[in-house]
Scaffold this active site. Sequence first.
Site, PDB file in Angstrom:
ATOM      1  N   SER A 141     -13.526  72.477  69.589  1.00  0.00           N
ATOM      2  CA  SER A 141     -14.089  72.148  70.899  1.00  0.00           C
ATOM      3  C   SER A 141     -15.292  73.036  71.174  1.00  0.00           C
ATOM      4  CB  SER A 141     -13.038  72.373  71.986  1.00  0.00           C
ATOM      5  OG  SER A 141     -13.606  72.295  73.274  1.00  0.00           O
ATOM      6  N   TYR A 154      -7.546  78.125  75.477  1.00  0.00           N
ATOM      7  CA  TYR A 154      -7.987  76.925  74.758  1.00  0.00           C
ATOM      8  C   TYR A 154      -9.152  77.260  73.821  1.00  0.00           C
ATOM      9  CZ  TYR A 154      -9.649  72.043  74.327  1.00  0.00           C
ATOM     10  OH  TYR A 154     -10.043  70.812  73.869  1.00  0.00           O
ATOM     11  N   LYS A 158      -9.212  76.956  69.793  1.00  0.00           N
ATOM     12  CA  LYS A 158     -10.136  76.010  69.163  1.00  0.00           C
ATOM     13  C   LYS A 158     -11.091  76.692  68.183  1.00  0.00           C
ATOM     14  CE  LYS A 158      -8.848  72.071  70.840  1.00  0.00           C
ATOM     15  NZ  LYS A 158      -8.132  71.150  69.934  1.00  0.00           N
TER      16      LYS A 158
END
Length: 289
Positions: A141, A154, A158
Amino acid sequence: MKLANRVAIVTGAGGGLGRCHALYLAGQGAALVVNDVSDANAAAVAAEITDAGGRAIAATGSVTDEAAVGAMIDSALSRFGKVDILVNNAGILRDKSFAKMTIDDFRQVVDVHLIGAAICSKAVWEPMRERRHGRIVMTTSSSGLYGNFGQANYGAAKMALVGLMQTLAIEGEKYGIRVNALAPTAATQMTRDVLPDDSLRLLDPALVSPGLLPLVTDDAPTRAILCAGAGHFAAAQVTLTRGIQIGGAATAGEQLVARWSEVTDPTDAIVPAYGFQQAEREVAAAKAA
């Protein structure tokens, strides 16, 4: 039908982007193993594929559950005889500023995205090595590549997937296993509260899924990071600048501060073929000095 006679597993495929991935790969001729934590959702997507004339089975279970993942791979091998493609798509969000984020919030996200991808990749690794063919796609991401407020957990997971991709690509190369990463931007349940409505309308997740095709075909690259959203595709790279040789003088820190613009100058930056290339270049510069 570039994926005719190929068998693909897509995790987290009971809805959103994963569902679009599964339907797209099936449309390219692949047989699908549709994984999701929801039995009903996995079965519904598998039924969509079979109703359209494709081949698919549902596999329920969390990617963090090694036994469930092992059973999924066994089912795939029993039904289809092989696994050619693994798309590690499953994920969750626990967005909060780092000040408000608990370690449990952090751990849960890392477990699903990173550990889950590692468990699934490990489960298909030996079957792929034995057949000397495999394609694995990690879902990274821009939050990991470049950071995003409220997504420390997150983003960390990622970016870690990029590191996993880099090493698995190197280790898998002689066995015909190619490993890449897809960085999607899509309007899904995970991004509904993150992006404004006018952007969400343009970010149909179905527009991301074609980005899988170049990453999983027979002539796929390896170690590519493909960014995809709204029908736009771009490549991200982890580069290393030419840098400068300062040495071990007592004023090395001060010199580094003064010459920082030279250190970060992107002119002649490279994309290293392997991590140790950094050390090789540093030693070569020291010897030359």
